[in-house]
Design a protein around this motif. Sequence first.
Motif, PDB file in Angstrom:
ATOM      1  N   LYS A  93       8.563  27.739  18.555  1.00  0.00           N
ATOM      2  CA  LYS A  93      10.077  27.613  18.617  1.00  0.00           C
ATOM      3  C   LYS A  93      10.687  28.869  18.301  1.00  0.00           C
ATOM      4  CE  LYS A  93      12.935  25.276  15.018  1.00  0.00           C
ATOM      5  NZ  LYS A  93      12.987  24.642  13.749  1.00  0.00           N
ATOM      6  N   GLN A  95      12.272  31.211  16.647  1.00  0.00           N
ATOM      7  CA  GLN A  95      12.849  31.214  15.169  1.00  0.00           C
ATOM      8  C   GLN A  95      13.518  32.641  15.047  1.00  0.00           C
ATOM      9  OE1 GLN A  95       9.113  29.727  13.933  1.00  0.00           O
ATOM     10  NE2 GLN A  95       9.820  28.763  12.302  1.00  0.00           N
ATOM     11  N   GLY A  96      14.072  33.007  16.167  1.00  0.00           N
ATOM     12  CA  GLY A  96      14.973  34.273  16.018  1.00  0.00           C
ATOM     13  C   GLY A  96      14.046  35.547  16.232  1.00  0.00           C
ATOM     14  N   GLY A  97      12.770  35.332  16.715  1.00  0.00           N
ATOM     15  CA  GLY A  97      12.082  36.829  17.016  1.00  0.00           C
ATOM     16  C   GLY A  97      11.829  36.671  18.559  1.00  0.00           C
ATOM     17  N   GLU A  98      10.450  36.986  19.009  1.00  0.00           N
ATOM     18  CA  GLU A  98      10.127  37.000  20.273  1.00  0.00           C
ATOM     19  C   GLU A  98       9.769  35.887  20.721  1.00  0.00           C
ATOM     20  OE1 GLU A  98       7.517  41.181  20.250  1.00  0.00           O
ATOM     21  OE2 GLU A  98       6.592  39.117  19.243  1.00  0.00           O
ATOM     22  N   LEU A 100       7.289  33.122  22.089  1.00  0.00           N
ATOM     23  CA  LEU A 100       5.894  33.134  22.211  1.00  0.00           C
ATOM     24  C   LEU A 100       5.173  31.873  22.916  1.00  0.00           C
ATOM     25  CD1 LEU A 100       5.373  34.244  18.388  1.00  0.00           C
ATOM     26  CD2 LEU A 100       5.051  35.598  20.423  1.00  0.00           C
TER      27      LEU A 100
END
Lengths: 401, 502
Positions: A93, A95-98, A100
């Motif tokens: 999901k 979640q505001g980062g990279e 994946l």
Amino acid sequence: MTVSQIDEEVAKLLELKAQLGGDDGKQTFVLKTAKGTRDYNPKQMAIREKVFNTIVSCFKRHGAETIDTPVFELKETLTGKYGEDSKLIYDLKDQGGELLSLRYDLTVPFARYLAMNKITNIKRYHIAKVYRRDNPAMTRGRYREFYQCDFDIAGQYDPMIPDAECLKIVYEILSELDLGDFHIKVNDRRILDGMFAVCGVPDEKFRTICSTVDKLDKMLWEDVKNEMVKEKGLTEEAADQIGEYVSMQGGMDLAERLLHDPKLSQSKQACAGLTDMKQLFSYLQLFQITDKLSAEKVRTTETQVLVASAQKNLLEERLRLTAELWNAGIKAELLYKKNPKLLTQLQHCEETGIPLVAILGEQELKDGVVKVRNVATREEVRKASQKRGWGNVCSAVEKIL
Amino acid sequence: MSAYQLLVTVQVIDEEVAKLLELKAQLGGDDGKQTFVLKTAKGTRDYNPKQMAIREKVFNTIVSCFKRHGAETIDTPVFELKETLTGKYGEDSKLIYDLKDQGGELLSLRYDLTVPFARYLAMNKITNIKRYHIAKVYRRDNPAMTRGRYREFYQCDFDIAGQYDPMIPDAECLKIVYEILSELDLGDFHIKVNDRRILDGMFAVCGVPDEKFRTICSTVDKLDKMLWEDVKNEMVKEKGLTEEAADQIGEYVSMQGGMDLAERLLHDPKLSQSKQACAGLTDMKQLFSYLQLFQITDKVVFDLSLARGLDYYTGVIYEAVLCQTLQAPTPAPAEQNGAVSGEEGGVSVGSVAGGGRYDGLVGMFDPKGRKVPCVGVSIGIERIFSIMEQKAELSAEKVRTTETQVLVASAQKNLLEERLRLTAELWNAGIKAELLYKKNPKLLTQLQHCEETGIPLVAILGEQELKDGVVKVRNVATREEVRKASQKRGWGNVCSAVEKIL
């Protein structure tokens, strides 16, 4: 619909699902694993450990090192590598980062590892789980989380030696795991492509015809031919020509024969592949594994020794020795020719799977010996004394068998 | 909306989404842009062969110990149903990695091995098991890479589940920690033990309101990182304790000892008023008596300041710390097992293992609430890897990444065939052997390969020697000829010769 329209629709639907409480954080007693996954209980773990130990010992015996990579990669790393199968990749999901994704195999991570570390030569194994969102029919034993066990040799080397070692490794592992009889089929992309070319398959259809040919292990030739002609647009003639080639199996002898095949030898690619195939088989013989590599064909005879002659006019001796062998209960043959060529006799052994050949030669007979050779390795196993009659030769052969 | 209507609607949505994603894939929605991104995800790393070799040794030591104590092992999937993990980790829940909703079940990557264990027990209605589980877990915290915290890291858990006579399994867990840390040769260590009931009893008699127990507990937990003044400050200024209560707590948490301390506290006028505390203290005495029989009390300390972070402990808790860390350029990674981290700056006590008793967790998974008492320990394997890696770098000894015993080499050209034959014979005899993938390699190149990769023996095939029917086997390091093996009757002799040397 366009891709971005689809993305929008999907996002709306998932939003709605979340609102409906798809994610309601309520404490339920969920006593199951995710679809397509399973726990391993202690019995299964004990079996698994034994299998891994056997496999890893083999890899180590061959001087391989091991690496490990993370269970997820950057989504970009996996993008564009798996073609149609890309839809089976598990994404994480946002979640505001990279962004994946869970790894789909161990090969793309391996390639990334090599490039990242500027490695040009490595012999490595990697045993780890990979993830695919396909529809597991559990009875077919397909899971969404499953182990892969990869062994790869990367680097520029003299041709076919590493290739031969890979086959030696497969042979050792399958033998040690005691799974029963097995055989290893080998072919070469260049031979396949060359074959398609000389059979009149247009270049752009190579890959698709290839996947049809691939179905031969599951479908009958008639159905495969049907698919080639009706679905993939080949001429019947081309299909028939392919049909002749794909029914061929053998060992080094087949590669040799095909190099002289009037049609196939016109393809440079095919010749390169066939030459390498011969080289490969020569190494496999030295590695002593050709017994599981040549014909898938089951032996139709049980002959143990062929009695052969190296020069002309030795029919009488051949007949005498063969009779002695039969009298001693040994399964023996000879060619029904007065003066057969040695090569022809050896080829007969290879084609029908006769393991030993007793070669009568002028000089040897004067010296009172008979050479017994292992057909596959071409090694001389024994020099049997003939001075006191053929009986000795028989005993010698019996000892070898 | 009725529950049924809800269910049907969610199903319908899932189907629709699946169809749309199928369509997107057909359209080539993955745009097929070929980039090769040369990095791993944030907070994750590859293990190179050297690291794997070290890791393998560490795992072997640890697993041998578990097996010696009669434990079995299990494995669980890397992701669980999101619902399984929901409500188990308190505030840490925000650190869980979720998988994207791709139209199926909602999934999350496992955060530890304990919740999956509890699910496994409940699912299989298991009431008794002694199991170990070594696997990676996933946490989305902000790894300060210099502090060596990763988002993907190994956990190495050992747990005993089941109703047994008190403290015996608890003692065995401590014995296992002691054995492992001793065998890994990490230097001196000690194991702090305490008990949740003693802590709670202590808070009660010091005037801490019930509802503040857990939060005061996590403040006390910071004592291994912060000075008492700062901890007291947090208790009073942030958590609203009276200074008096804080001081009373301060007196207790400075106490350390062995069985004698437990005995003394049982007669402490204040503490003995708490039934909980007395139960904990009685069990602590029992524990120490078993530890004496296990001969490990030299390294175990009853320490009232130990207050491990995780909510689910119900009885004894413990933590193993190294007494000294190596002076290394980069600080070793923080402990990632519970909330405990003991690693900052140069003065460091590294926490390498932790655990305790948690009797209520499995009951949370069982529809009938059936309880399965558990006690266990988690070994801080990442911390240990890091220490071993540093040790390897500092020591002169090379870490081998392969286990090859013999290289089969040729001294002249055109000896590939013989090399292939001999190598195959060695493999067939179970000997670890290699050859270079060159038809005509130079002898020097072959010897260099041995030196670089640490192969101890080289079997050299030479024209003259083959005519004489021998193969020379040399020790690579000393260059001494160890043996001349006769090859006349086939390579089998050479194999036996090599076996004898090894």
